[in-house]
Design an enzyme around this catalytic site. Structure first.
Site, short mmCIF file in Angstrom:
data_model
loop_
_atom_site.label_atom_id
_atom_site.label_comp_id
_atom_site.label_asym_id
_atom_site.label_seq_id
_atom_site.Cartn_x
_atom_site.Cartn_y
_atom_site.Cartn_z
N GLU A 296 0.85 -1.20 0.00
CA GLU A 296 0.00 0.00 0.00
C GLU A 296 0.89 1.25 0.00
O GLU A 296 0.82 2.08 -0.88
CB GLU A 296 -0.88 -0.03 1.26
CG GLU A 296 -1.83 1.13 1.33
CD GLU A 296 -2.49 1.27 2.69
OE1 GLU A 296 -1.88 0.90 3.70
OE2 GLU A 296 -3.62 1.80 2.73
N HIS A 297 1.78 1.35 1.01
CA HIS A 297 2.74 2.47 1.06
C HIS A 297 4.13 1.93 0.79
O HIS A 297 4.54 0.92 1.37
CB HIS A 297 2.79 3.07 2.48
CG HIS A 297 1.57 3.83 2.87
ND1 HIS A 297 1.44 5.18 2.68
CD2 HIS A 297 0.41 3.43 3.46
CE1 HIS A 297 0.26 5.59 3.14
NE2 HIS A 297 -0.38 4.54 3.62
N1 HSO Z 1 -2.22 4.61 6.89
C1 HSO Z 1 -3.65 4.54 6.63
C2 HSO Z 1 -4.35 5.86 6.64
C3 HSO Z 1 -4.38 6.64 7.91
N2 HSO Z 1 -3.37 6.77 8.79
C4 HSO Z 1 -5.40 7.39 8.41
C5 HSO Z 1 -3.74 7.57 9.80
N3 HSO Z 1 -4.99 7.95 9.56
C6 HSO Z 1 -3.85 3.87 5.26
O1 HSO Z 1 -3.13 4.46 4.24
#
Ligand code: HSO
Ligand code: ZN
Length: 396
Positions: A296-297
Site C-alpha cells: 500500500e505504502h
Molecule cells: N495509513 C492509513 C491511513 C491513515 N493513517 C489514516 C492515519 N490515519 C492507510 O493508508
C-alpha cells in the site's frame, strides 16, 4: 518479533464472516431503518433516535473544535484540493477517417463515504474521500460513520465545511447495505468508498453487484527500502507509525545495509508485534522484492529515490527519500485510501477518476469509404445484416 524473510502473499480473508454479513446486508435491505436501529444497538451499543445526524447536532459539534485544529483542517483541504486539481483530465478526443470522436467525463451523482470509527477516529479519511469527489464534480455526498453517541467534532466540522448532504450514525455491514439499497432515513447511492474493518469490506464485496465500490481495503501496509543514507531512528518511527493501526498492519524493511538493518532491529526488538526485516544485495533486488509484495505504502529512504521510483511497478503511494510515509496519510495531497493485499498490482489509490465516468461519443456525416466498408464487412461476417444495412443505407 522480527522475521528475516519476505512476507507470504496475503489474502483478503473475509470468508469466515461472509455468511453473517450476508444476513445483515439482506436484513437491512428488507427491513430498512428498523434493522439499522437494532444492529446499531447490538454492535455499537447505541440506541438511535435518529439515524441521520441533525443540522443542529452538526453545528453544535463542529463548534467544539479549537482554532488550531480548524486551521490544520483548512490547510489540508487546500493541499488536497491542489493535488486533485492537478490531475484533472484534459479535453480528450480527436478524429480519424472522417469520424469525430471523444470522451465526455461525467461525475457520478450520489456518493457514499464510509468513515471508520471504533478505537480510532478518521476525520482524515473523510477529507481523503470527499475532496477528490468534490473536485470531480460530485454534487451529493452521504457519509456513514459509527459513533459513540454524538458525532465527532472534526467530522462534523468537515461535513459542514465541505457541504456533505447527510451524515448517518451507522457503521459496519449494516451501514454499507443501507447506502447501497437505501432506507427511509438513508439515501441510496451509486458508489461507496472508504476503508473499514473486515465486516465493512465483506459487505462492500457483497453489494458490489449492485453499486460501485472503490475496492476492498485491508489492514495498512508499509514497505521501506533503506540504504546507509537512511536514519535508523526515522525508519523505526515510520514502522511504529503504521503499526498504530493495529496488529495486522504489514510492516517491512528491505535494507541495502547490514548496519542499518541491525540498528533498526535493535529499536524494533522491544515491541512484540511482527516486523519483517530483509537484506537485499542491491537496489534492483530491493525493488524487485517491493514489487512482489505490491504494498500500500512504499518508502524509498535511499540516496537516489528518483531513479528507484522509475523501477517501481506495484505500490499504492510512494514517498521519496526522507519524506515520512505518514505525510501521505494526512497532508501531502495524494490519497491515503490505497490498494492493499497486493491489489496495487492492478489498481491505484483513490483519485478523481474514481468519481468520473468517461462517456464516449462519435459523430460523422461523411466517413471515409474504406472505413464504412470495413464496418459493413465485419457486421456481415458476424451475421448482423441489419447492422450492416443501417450503415450502408446512410453512407453509400
Ligand atoms: N495509513 C492509513 C491511513 C491513515 N493513517 C489514516 C492515519 N490515519 C492507510 O493508508
Ligand atoms: Zn496510517
Amino acid at each position: 518479533m522480527i522475521i528475516n524473510s519476505l512476507p507470504e502473499t496475503r489474502l483478503i480473508s473475509f470468508e469466515d464472516v461472509l455468511d453473517k454479513v450476508k444476513k445483515i446486508v439482506e436484513d437491512v435491505k428488507e427491513r430498512g431503518d428498523a434493522a439499522l436501529i437494532e444492529y446499531t444497538e447490538k454492535f455499537d451499543g447505541i440506541k438511535l433516535n435518529e439515524i441521520r445526524v441533525s443540522k443542529t447536532e452538526i453545528d453544535n459539534q463542529s463548534k467544539k473544535i479549537d482554532n488550531n485544529l480548524r486551521n490544520a483542517i483548512e490547510i489540508i483541504i487546500d493541499q488536497l484540493k491542489e493535488f486533485h486539481l492537478s490531475t484533472m483530465p484534459p479535453q480528450m478526443g480527436g478524429g480519424k477517417n472522417g469520424i469525430e470522436f471523444g470522451i465526455m467525463w461525467k461525475p457520478i451523482e450520489k456518493l457514499g463515504i464510509y468513515v471508520p470509527g471504533g478505537k480510532k477516529l478518521y476525520p482524515s479519511t473523510l477529507l481523503m474521500a470527499s475532496i477528490p469527489a468534490l473536485v470531480a464534480g460530485v454534487k451529493e455526498i452521504y457519509v456513514a460513520t459509527p459513533t459513540k453517541g454524538e458525532i465527532d467534532p472534526a467530522i462534523a466540522y468537515i461535513s459542514n465545511r465541505l457541504g456533505i448532504k447527510e451524515v448517518y450514525k451507522i457503521g459496519g455491514a449494516q451501514a454499507i447495505s443501507a447506502l447501497a439499497y437505501g432506507t427511509t432515513s438513508v439515501t441510496k447511492v451509486e458508489k461507496i468508498v472508504g476503508p473499514g474493518n473486515v465486516y465493512v469490506q465483506a459487505a462492500k464485496y457483497l453489494v458490489s453487484k449492485d453499486v460501485g465500490i472503490d475496492g476492498i481495503e485491508g489492514p495498512t501496509e508499509l514497505v521501506i527500502i533503506a540504504d546507509d543514507s537512511a536514519n535508523p531512528e526515522y525508519l523505526a518511527d515510520d514502522l511504529f507509525a503504521q503499526g498504530e493501526h493495529g496488529d495486522s498492519s504489514l510492516l517491512v524493511l528491505i535494507s541495502l545495509s547490514d548496519k542499518i538493518a541491525k540498528e533498526v532491529e535493535k529499536r524494533l526488538s522491544s515491541s512484540d508485534r511482527k516486523y519483517y526485516v530483509v537484506l537485499a544485495n542491491d537496489l534492483k533486488e530491493a525493488i524487485e522484492y517491493a514489487n512482489k509484495i505490491a504494498p500500500e505504502h512504499l518508502s524509498l529512504q535511499i540516496k537516489c529515490p528518483r531513479e528507484a521510483l522509475k523501477l517501481v511497478k506495484n505500490a499504492g503511494a510512494v514517498t521519496l527519500g526522507n519524506t515520512p510515509p505518514a505525510i501521505i496519510d494526512y497532508n501531502a495531497g495524494p490519497n491515503h485510501i490505497l490498494p492493499t493485499n497486493g491489489w496495487s498490482r492492478f489498481k491505484g489509490g483513490l483519485t478523481i477518476y474514481d468519481f468520473i465516468k468517461p462517456i464516449t461519443y462519435a459523430n460523422s456525416s461523411s466517413p471515409n469509404k474504406d472505413l464504412i466498408n470495413a464496418g459493413i464487412t465485419l457486421a456481415k461476417y458476424e451475421g448482423f445484416v441489419i447492422h450492416a444495412k443501417s450503415i450502408s443505407d446512410r453512407y453509400e
